[in-house]
Design a protein around this motif. Sequence first.
Motif, PDB file in Angstrom:
ATOM      1  N   ASN A 148      35.707  83.946  47.434  1.00 14.84           N
ATOM      2  CA  ASN A 148      34.721  84.063  46.507  1.00 14.84           C
ATOM      3  C   ASN A 148      33.211  85.254  46.156  1.00 14.84           C
ATOM      4  O   ASN A 148      33.220  85.889  45.437  1.00 14.84           O
ATOM      5  CB  ASN A 148      35.284  82.840  45.626  1.00 14.84           C
ATOM      6  CG  ASN A 148      36.500  82.256  45.540  1.00 14.84           C
ATOM      7  OD1 ASN A 148      37.513  83.194  45.234  1.00 14.84           O
ATOM      8  ND2 ASN A 148      36.844  81.397  45.239  1.00 14.84           N
ATOM      9  N   GLU A 149      32.738  84.320  47.158  1.00 13.59           N
ATOM     10  CA  GLU A 149      30.985  85.053  47.350  1.00 13.59           C
ATOM     11  C   GLU A 149      31.125  86.937  47.808  1.00 13.59           C
ATOM     12  O   GLU A 149      30.214  87.579  46.715  1.00 13.59           O
ATOM     13  CB  GLU A 149      30.160  84.578  48.929  1.00 13.59           C
ATOM     14  CG  GLU A 149      30.117  83.107  48.467  1.00 13.59           C
ATOM     15  CD  GLU A 149      29.596  82.526  49.368  1.00 13.59           C
ATOM     16  OE1 GLU A 149      29.041  83.403  50.439  1.00 13.59           O
ATOM     17  OE2 GLU A 149      29.313  81.494  50.105  1.00 13.59           O
ATOM     18  N   SER A 206      38.160  82.360  54.813  1.00 17.26           N
ATOM     19  CA  SER A 206      37.993  80.588  53.354  1.00 17.26           C
ATOM     20  C   SER A 206      37.950  81.266  52.483  1.00 17.26           C
ATOM     21  O   SER A 206      37.439  82.463  51.922  1.00 17.26           O
ATOM     22  CB  SER A 206      36.600  79.848  53.616  1.00 17.26           C
ATOM     23  OG  SER A 206      35.493  80.728  53.404  1.00 17.26           O
ATOM     24  N   GLU A 211      36.221  80.593  49.889  1.00 17.81           N
ATOM     25  CA  GLU A 211      34.431  80.645  49.350  1.00 17.81           C
ATOM     26  C   GLU A 211      34.127  82.000  49.926  1.00 17.81           C
ATOM     27  O   GLU A 211      33.123  82.533  48.926  1.00 17.81           O
ATOM     28  CB  GLU A 211      33.538  79.549  49.980  1.00 17.81           C
ATOM     29  CG  GLU A 211      33.948  77.848  49.638  1.00 17.81           C
ATOM     30  CD  GLU A 211      35.539  76.683  50.356  1.00 17.81           C
ATOM     31  OE1 GLU A 211      36.044  77.962  51.288  1.00 17.81           O
ATOM     32  OE2 GLU A 211      35.929  76.228  49.520  1.00 17.81           O
TER      33      GLU A 211
END
Length: 102
Positions: free
Chosen positions: A46-47, A41, A43
């Motif tokens: 990005n994390e 994902s 997300e």
Amino acid sequence: MKRLIALTTLATLASAATMAQARDLGPDEALRLRDAGTIQSFEQLNETALAKHPGARIEETELEDEYGRYIYQVELRDAQGVQWDLELDASTGDVLKNHQDD
């Protein structure tokens, strides 16, 4: 004459292969790959990128198909204003590049 045609064909194929080495993926294709589980994902990716530079913010992202490997490119700006370019393997989340932008 046959040799000239063969050389011309070879040059055309080599040129096409060079152009096909990296391809930007549009949002629809990126979402399809994410939904299929082919890539992580956005997300998660990005994390992973932000964990390398705590306090940074994401300025730009891009997903590319490079030689059949999905590469997620992230531009970050840290708290000191320094810009960082990261590349992650979008399938595994492995950080491939993490360098300060010039």
